[in-house]
Structures are given as C-alpha cells and as structure tokens.
Scaffold this motif. Structure first.
Motif, short mmCIF file in Angstrom:
data_model
loop_
_atom_site.label_atom_id
_atom_site.label_comp_id
_atom_site.label_asym_id
_atom_site.label_seq_id
_atom_site.Cartn_x
_atom_site.Cartn_y
_atom_site.Cartn_z
N LEU A 149 0.81 -1.21 0.00
CA LEU A 149 0.00 0.00 0.00
C LEU A 149 0.85 1.27 0.00
CD1 LEU A 149 -2.91 -0.95 2.44
CD2 LEU A 149 -2.80 -1.15 -0.04
N PHE A 150 2.14 1.11 0.24
CA PHE A 150 3.03 2.27 0.17
C PHE A 150 3.06 2.88 -1.22
CE2 PHE A 150 5.55 -1.71 0.35
CZ PHE A 150 5.95 -1.79 -0.98
N ARG A 151 2.61 2.11 -2.21
CA ARG A 151 2.53 2.65 -3.58
C ARG A 151 1.52 3.80 -3.65
NH1 ARG A 151 4.87 -0.40 -7.64
NH2 ARG A 151 5.74 -2.41 -6.98
N GLN A 152 0.53 3.77 -2.75
CA GLN A 152 -0.44 4.86 -2.72
C GLN A 152 0.18 6.16 -2.23
OE1 GLN A 152 -4.10 3.78 -0.71
NE2 GLN A 152 -4.07 1.70 -1.57
N LEU A 153 1.33 6.06 -1.59
CA LEU A 153 2.06 7.24 -1.13
C LEU A 153 3.11 7.68 -2.14
CD1 LEU A 153 2.59 6.21 2.61
CD2 LEU A 153 0.96 7.89 1.72
N GLY A 154 3.17 6.97 -3.26
CA GLY A 154 4.11 7.34 -4.32
C GLY A 154 5.44 6.61 -4.28
N PHE A 155 5.55 5.58 -3.43
CA PHE A 155 6.80 4.83 -3.33
C PHE A 155 6.71 3.54 -4.14
CE2 PHE A 155 6.34 7.03 0.85
CZ PHE A 155 7.32 7.98 0.64
N LYS A 156 7.75 3.23 -4.90
CA LYS A 156 7.75 2.03 -5.72
C LYS A 156 7.96 0.77 -4.89
CE LYS A 156 9.45 4.31 -9.92
NZ LYS A 156 10.54 4.37 -10.93
N ASN A 157 8.66 0.92 -3.77
CA ASN A 157 8.95 -0.23 -2.91
C ASN A 157 9.13 0.25 -1.48
OD1 ASN A 157 11.71 0.76 -2.78
ND2 ASN A 157 12.02 -0.18 -4.80
N ALA A 158 9.27 -0.70 -0.57
CA ALA A 158 9.39 -0.36 0.84
C ALA A 158 10.68 0.42 1.12
CB ALA A 158 9.35 -1.63 1.69
N GLU A 159 11.73 0.14 0.36
CA GLU A 159 13.00 0.85 0.58
C GLU A 159 12.84 2.34 0.34
OE1 GLU A 159 16.85 1.87 1.45
OE2 GLU A 159 15.75 0.03 1.95
N GLN A 160 12.07 2.72 -0.66
CA GLN A 160 11.84 4.14 -0.91
C GLN A 160 11.10 4.80 0.26
OE1 GLN A 160 9.97 4.93 -4.66
NE2 GLN A 160 11.84 4.57 -5.84
N LEU A 161 10.14 4.08 0.82
CA LEU A 161 9.44 4.61 1.99
C LEU A 161 10.41 4.81 3.14
CD1 LEU A 161 6.02 3.59 3.44
CD2 LEU A 161 8.01 3.56 4.93
N LEU A 162 11.29 3.84 3.37
CA LEU A 162 12.26 3.94 4.46
C LEU A 162 13.21 5.12 4.25
CD1 LEU A 162 13.13 0.17 4.99
CD2 LEU A 162 11.76 1.63 6.49
N GLN A 163 13.61 5.34 3.03
CA GLN A 163 14.50 6.46 2.74
C GLN A 163 13.81 7.79 2.98
OE1 GLN A 163 16.02 5.90 -1.25
NE2 GLN A 163 17.14 4.04 -0.70
N ASP A 164 12.51 7.83 2.68
CA ASP A 164 11.74 9.04 2.95
C ASP A 164 11.65 9.30 4.45
OD1 ASP A 164 9.74 11.15 1.89
OD2 ASP A 164 8.56 10.08 3.41
N TRP A 165 11.42 8.25 5.22
CA TRP A 165 11.39 8.39 6.68
C TRP A 165 12.75 8.84 7.21
CZ3 TRP A 165 7.86 6.66 10.81
CH2 TRP A 165 6.54 6.58 10.36
N GLU A 166 13.82 8.32 6.64
CA GLU A 166 15.15 8.77 7.04
C GLU A 166 15.31 10.27 6.81
OE1 GLU A 166 18.01 4.85 6.25
OE2 GLU A 166 17.93 6.48 4.78
#
Length: 337
Positions: free
Chosen positions: A215-232
């Motif tokens: 569901l992270f794709r709904q936030l514009g992230f292609k994968n979980a790693e991109q979400l983690l980098q955004d949180w960083e």
C-alpha cells in the motif's frame, strides 16, 4: 517556519512532576477563528509526537466538523517538539541532554494556564487529537474534569502499555547506538542513529498487511525501501535530543500518575466527566483497540469506535485516508452539537 506563524506563552518558572523547575518555559501555540462572547466554542488541539500546530491544520477547516468559522481553535505544541521549550532551543544549564523530564501532566498544567491566563477560558467544548495528542485528550479529561465538555482521542491511550514502552525502547536504542551520540552532547548530529531510528519506527507505523499488499505505492513509493529512505530524510530534519525528550514523555503516559489519583488508573478514568468517543484503528500497533476497550469501560458513557484499516497507526495522518477523515468528522460533529 516563520516567526509570525505562532505565538509563545511564557511561564517564568514551570514546576515539573520530576521535581525540577524549568525557568522561562515557552509554550508555542496558534489560534484559528474567534472566541465567542460566551467563550463556549473552544476546541483544543494538542500536537502529536512529531507534529506541530502546522500539521494539526489537517484536522480542521472550512466546512469540516472543526471549523474556524464556528470554533475558536487553540493548537498547542508539546514541550520537546522543537517549537515549545525543548532540548534544542533551551539555553544552558537545561539544554540538550540536561533538559528536564516532562510529563503530560506538566504539559496540560501549562496548557490550562495558557487558556485561563490569556483568554479567560473556563470551559473547553472539545479536546481531540491523534496519537500523543489523543493521550493529552485523556489527560485533560482526568486532570480538569470540570473544564472539559467532550474529548475524542483517536489512535491513543490513557496509559502507555508495556508493549508500547518496549517498542519505544527499540527506537531509542537504535538512535543512541550512533558513535556520535555522546550521551546527547553530540558535536555533529548523529545521522546514522537518526536514520536507524526512522527505519525501526516505520516498521511499527503501518501494519504488516500494509507492507504485504504494498500500500506504500499509494504514497508514491515504488517499494518499501523508498518509503524507508523518505522516513530517514524526514528524521534528519529533527533534533535527536528533542525526539528522545518526547519519547520519554510518551513512555511516562499515565493519566493516573499524579497526586490526585495516585496511579489508580480506574479512578482517573472514572473521574472523566466529558462526553467521550474513542476512535481506534484495528491494525494500530501503538495503541490497540484492546487497551481502549478496557479504558472505555471505566469512563461513564464512553463509546469506543474501531475503524478498520490496513494503514495502522498512520491511518490518521492527514491525507492518508480520506474515509478516515470523514469518519472522524462524523464523530466530532456528534460531540459538538
């Protein structure tokens, strides 16, 4: 953040539960709308863990349940969030790791002083908020039961559970493991620790199924790693001592830990006179519906509503789930009738 964006209420000597006194304490706040002649249209919005008065703006607006056209909204920043008095903006000898321990009881005492001293407010129509802000709603209800007409905590609890405390110990340990941490007296920001803090945190903020169904794709992230980098990236904008100051406040959440209730949680909950609706998310791993069910049993007339969402704790973050915003607004309208 522009200086003119908020005001600061100053307390010459803030006496704290820990026994310390914080001189020249500043409580940052912003108001929206106008206080009516009867002073009965007050809505208090405390801030959540990484939140500010700016991020609280996602919980109200023209045509919404909380509307600056009808309500006098007071959005108050939590001590330790980098805007109100915090480790990062307080001069020695209370700077950085030497900033005193502050509880929600201390925060609400200061908020009460702000409202009464500046505005002469004796009655609050509603206190509401997400996460730690919701915990402050519970605190307001128990600490000033004759001043609060209604509360609506969402994704929150009246007391930090042991499981919640353990989760927070994990993110704290990740941050403090940075070789530059130096007991909080770091020369350069502990970048590695902040990144580790963010990565651990992200694993708890959403549900397991959220990640499995991508569901992270709904936030514009292609994968979980991109979400983690955004949180960083987000956490690199935060001060490490501020994060741990608020984390300590969070771990100490217990509306009964004060001289009035002497750690009798049932008594504190039973003392709440406010009309109460609690909203939980069925996949929230911070504040669970199970804990809220126990709490609701001891608040007269309280109603627990469980929202079903794979977004977990972050379902309530403004912009994540429009359906949740509608669900929240419907409940708020019931309380502000």
């Amino acid at each position: 953040m522009a200086v003119a964006d908020y005001k600061s209420y100053r307390i010459d000597r803030l006496s704290l539960q820990c026994g310390d006194t914080l001189p020249n304490a500043r409580l940052a706040y912003k108001t929206y709308g106008r206080l009516n002649r009867e002073k009965d249209n007050v809505v208090v919005l405390p801030t959540f863990y990484t939140g500010s008065h700016v991020r609280n703006e996602g919980f109200f607006g023209v045509g919404r349940a909380i509307d600056p056209g009808r309500h006098f909204i007071v959005s108050i920043n939590l001590f330790g969030n980098g805007i109100s008095s915090s480790p990062s903006n307080t001069p020695a000898p209370y700077d950085r790791s030497r900033f005193p321990v502050i509880t929600l009881y201390d925060n609400i005492s200061a908020q009460h002083q702000l409202l009464t001293d500046l505005f002469g407010i004796e009655e609050i129509a509603l206190v509401t908020g997400w996460s730690m802000a919701g915990c402050q709603s519970f605190q307001w209800g128990a600490q000033y039961p004759d001043r609060v007409k209604s509360i609506l905590p969402f994704c929150a609890s009246a007391k930090a559970s042991v499981h919640n405390i353990v989760f927070l110990e994990g993110v704290k340990a990740a941050l403090q493991a940075d070789q530059n941490w130096n007991g909080g007296d770091y020369i350069e920001p502990p970048v590695a620790g902040l990144k580790a803090f963010a990565r651990v945190y992200a694993g708890w903020a959403f549900s397991q199924t959220f990640y499995r169904e991508q569901l992270f794709r709904q936030l514009g992230f292609k994968n979980a790693e991109q979400l983690l980098q955004d949180w960083e990236a987000d956490h690199l904008n935060r001060d490490a001592n501020d994060l741990l100051c608020k984390l300590n406040t969070w771990q100490l959440i217990d509306i009964s830990n004060n001289p009035v209730y002497e750690k009798n949680l049932q008594a504190a909950l039973s003392a709440i006179k406010a009309k109460t609706i609690i909203i939980a998310c069925d996949h929230d791993m911070y504040f669970t519906p199970e804990d809220n069910r126990i709490e609701a049993k001891h608040i007269a007339g309280a109603e627990l509503r469980v929202y079903n969402s794979l977004w977990g704790h972050c379902v309530a973050a403004p912009g994540n789930d429009a359906n949740f915003s509608d669900y929240l607004d419907a409940a708020i309208r019931e309380l502000l009738v």
